[in-house]
Design a protein around this motif. Structure first.
Motif, PDB file in Angstrom:
ATOM      1  N   ALA A 177      -0.637 -42.976 127.028  1.00  0.00           N
ATOM      2  CA  ALA A 177      -0.704 -44.412 127.302  1.00  0.00           C
ATOM      3  C   ALA A 177       0.433 -44.893 128.199  1.00  0.00           C
ATOM      4  CB  ALA A 177      -0.682 -45.183 125.987  1.00  0.00           C
ATOM      5  N   TYR A 179       3.781 -44.622 127.495  1.00  0.00           N
ATOM      6  CA  TYR A 179       4.978 -45.032 126.760  1.00  0.00           C
ATOM      7  C   TYR A 179       5.818 -43.801 126.445  1.00  0.00           C
ATOM      8  CZ  TYR A 179       3.107 -49.712 126.053  1.00  0.00           C
ATOM      9  OH  TYR A 179       2.619 -50.974 126.254  1.00  0.00           O
ATOM     10  N   ARG A 190      -0.133 -41.529 121.398  1.00  0.00           N
ATOM     11  CA  ARG A 190      -1.189 -42.502 121.678  1.00  0.00           C
ATOM     12  C   ARG A 190      -0.716 -43.895 121.277  1.00  0.00           C
ATOM     13  NH1 ARG A 190      -1.715 -40.068 116.921  1.00  0.00           N
ATOM     14  NH2 ARG A 190      -2.379 -41.239 115.084  1.00  0.00           N
ATOM     15  N   ILE A 191      -1.553 -44.889 121.489  1.00  0.00           N
ATOM     16  CA  ILE A 191      -1.311 -46.219 120.943  1.00  0.00           C
ATOM     17  C   ILE A 191      -2.082 -46.327 119.638  1.00  0.00           C
ATOM     18  CG2 ILE A 191      -1.676 -48.695 121.258  1.00  0.00           C
ATOM     19  CD1 ILE A 191      -1.367 -48.248 124.259  1.00  0.00           C
ATOM     20  N   ASP A 192      -1.405 -46.629 118.577  1.00  0.00           N
ATOM     21  CA  ASP A 192      -2.046 -46.804 117.284  1.00  0.00           C
ATOM     22  C   ASP A 192      -3.038 -47.961 117.357  1.00  0.00           C
ATOM     23  OD1 ASP A 192      -2.297 -46.666 114.309  1.00  0.00           O
ATOM     24  OD2 ASP A 192      -1.341 -48.629 114.483  1.00  0.00           O
ATOM     25  N   PRO A 193      -4.298 -47.786 116.913  1.00  0.00           N
ATOM     26  CA  PRO A 193      -5.291 -48.861 117.041  1.00  0.00           C
ATOM     27  C   PRO A 193      -4.935 -50.129 116.276  1.00  0.00           C
ATOM     28  CG  PRO A 193      -6.150 -47.034 115.724  1.00  0.00           C
ATOM     29  CD  PRO A 193      -4.893 -46.553 116.367  1.00  0.00           C
ATOM     30  N   SER A 195      -1.852 -51.312 115.851  1.00  0.00           N
ATOM     31  CA  SER A 195      -0.878 -52.011 116.692  1.00  0.00           C
ATOM     32  C   SER A 195      -1.546 -52.630 117.908  1.00  0.00           C
ATOM     33  CB  SER A 195       0.219 -51.038 117.134  1.00  0.00           C
ATOM     34  OG  SER A 195       0.942 -50.556 116.012  1.00  0.00           O
ATOM     35  N   ALA A 196      -2.530 -51.936 118.471  1.00  0.00           N
ATOM     36  CA  ALA A 196      -3.254 -52.483 119.617  1.00  0.00           C
ATOM     37  C   ALA A 196      -3.981 -53.765 119.236  1.00  0.00           C
ATOM     38  CB  ALA A 196      -4.239 -51.450 120.155  1.00  0.00           C
ATOM     39  N   ALA A 199      -1.412 -56.518 119.102  1.00  0.00           N
ATOM     40  CA  ALA A 199      -0.963 -56.882 120.444  1.00  0.00           C
ATOM     41  C   ALA A 199      -1.980 -57.771 121.152  1.00  0.00           C
ATOM     42  CB  ALA A 199      -0.698 -55.626 121.264  1.00  0.00           C
ATOM     43  N   GLU A 200      -3.258 -57.477 120.978  1.00  0.00           N
ATOM     44  CA  GLU A 200      -4.307 -58.253 121.634  1.00  0.00           C
ATOM     45  C   GLU A 200      -4.337 -59.703 121.162  1.00  0.00           C
ATOM     46  OE1 GLU A 200      -8.001 -56.269 121.038  1.00  0.00           O
ATOM     47  OE2 GLU A 200      -7.242 -54.362 121.841  1.00  0.00           O
ATOM     48  N   TYR A 219       6.164 -49.901 120.983  1.00  0.00           N
ATOM     49  CA  TYR A 219       4.967 -50.435 121.629  1.00  0.00           C
ATOM     50  C   TYR A 219       4.799 -51.929 121.375  1.00  0.00           C
ATOM     51  CZ  TYR A 219       0.088 -51.721 122.216  1.00  0.00           C
ATOM     52  OH  TYR A 219      -1.067 -52.381 122.561  1.00  0.00           O
ATOM     53  N   GLN A 223       4.989 -55.156 123.985  1.00  0.00           N
ATOM     54  CA  GLN A 223       3.873 -56.083 124.176  1.00  0.00           C
ATOM     55  C   GLN A 223       4.306 -57.536 123.981  1.00  0.00           C
ATOM     56  OE1 GLN A 223       0.440 -55.402 125.036  1.00  0.00           O
ATOM     57  NE2 GLN A 223       1.572 -53.611 125.769  1.00  0.00           N
TER      58      GLN A 223
END
Length: 356
Positions: A177, A179, A190-193, A195-196, A199-200, A219, A223
């Motif tokens: 990703a 980072y 990866r980006i942990d889902p 956390s994603a 962030a969104e 991460y 963000q």
């Protein structure tokens, strides 16, 4: 996002197995008493054998604290410091473990011994094979469903090329990703889902000073900098010291990309002990397990620490697995609690109006 504050005692079985070679006569303690113990864990067995010449290294803050409370000397060895005996408890993640073997050999004297112990259920045979691949034939003993294995460097055939390659495995690197991270950190590649998801949904009107407790490689904090232009300062708290360097690199990049001044503080800290500052907002993906065991009380301890650190009108944004029972804890500490999103087995909760 690393677990902190709970189950800080090592299973006595692993420590008992680690010391089997001395009890059987296969190894002798160093005459000068100097021992380096990498990834040391506290326990009665360790306290019974450790002396003044021991140095215990531990990068996870709660475990380091347990060692200190046990009266053991905790710290990092000097770059050129060598020991006649190096003990280690390798982690489960294989690249991280291989880097630790390379580190152990670097800190061992030319005629020293490197001794490791791994539970059978966590890949003991593969771990033993890796040390043999690096340094030549090893000896081993098994007990308590654990395997202790060691190499005497005086007769070892160390693969110098492999040693350099494995040493480099612990260096911060960019994941898929983009980072900086390193093997063994939470969701390191990866980006942990969860956390994603958080962030969104970060609101762009966050302002002032914001905290990211259990920050991992940074991460979420990155963000916050990218998505919230009125944020002036971001503090990251992480119990795993190996995450601090990647987090600093990621935050420096995020601040540069944002094109504005943002104060950043990255701290090695056990969040369950409380937070030292007050915050206008907190964004958090709290840890909830230690090893394979769920520990919802860990997340509840994070919630208590974060509620105590928020200003009266501060806001908390927390993401968690849907099955974790955090709602009652949140309702007891906040006047307003609402679910913002549900996705892929995760829930995003916003809380505000901290109760006195």
């Amino acid at each position: 996002m690393t677990a902190a504050g709970f189950s800080a005692e090592a299973p006595e079985a692993a420590l008992d197995a680690l010391f089997l070679p001395f009890e059987s006569g296969g190894l002798r303690w160093p005459a000068d008493g100097r021992v380096l113990f990498l990834r040391a864990r506290d326990g009665q067995r360790l306290r019974g054998v450790a002396g003044r010449g021991w140095l215990c290294q531990q990068s996870f803050r709660p475990f380091a604290g347990a060692l200190e409370r046990g009266g053991l000397r905790v710290g990092e060895p000097g770059a050129d410091e060598r020991f006649p005996l190096v003990l280690l408890l390798p982690p489960r993640q294989r690249d991280e473990a291989r880097a630790l073997y390379a580190r152990a050999l670097r800190h061992a004297e030319a005629d020293g011994v490197v001794l490791a112990c791994v539970p059978n259920a966590e890949g003991a045979k593969s771990a033993e094979a890796d040390l043999a691949r690096l340094a030549g034939p090893v000896r081993s003993l098994s007990k308590h469903k654990c395997r202790a294995f060691w190499v005497a460097l005086a007769s070892a055939t160390v693969d110098r090329g492999l040693l350099d390659a494995w040493r480099a495995l612990d260096a911060p690197r960019e994941n898929a990703a983009g980072y900086f991270s390193r093997p063994g950190l939470f969701a390191w590649d990866r980006i942990d889902p969860a956390s994603a998801l958080l962030a969104e949904h970060l609101p762009d009107d966050l302002r002032g000073r914001v905290a990211d407790p259990g920050a991992g490689y940074g991460y979420l904090a990155a963000q916050v900098v990218a998505r919230c232009p009125q944020v002036e300062a971001v503090d990251l708290y992480e119990a795993e010291a190996r995450a601090l360097e990647p987090a600093r690199l990621n935050l420096a990049r995020a601040v540069h990309a944002a094109g504005r001044a943002v104060e950043v503080d990255v701290r090695w800290h056990d969040v369950t002990a409380g937070l030292p500052r007050r915050y206008d907002a907190i964004a958090c993906n709290p840890p909830f397990h230690q090893g394979r065991a769920d520990l919802p009380e860990l997340g509840r301890a994070f919630i208590a620490a974060m509620a105590a650190a928020l200003v009266p009108r501060g806001r908390l944004y927390l993401v968690a697995n849907r099955h974790l029972p955090y709602e009652a804890t949140l309702a007891a500490r906040f006047g307003e609690v609402r679910t913002l999103a549900l996705r892929d087995g995760f829930k995003l909760i916003a809380a505000g109006s901290v109760r006195a």
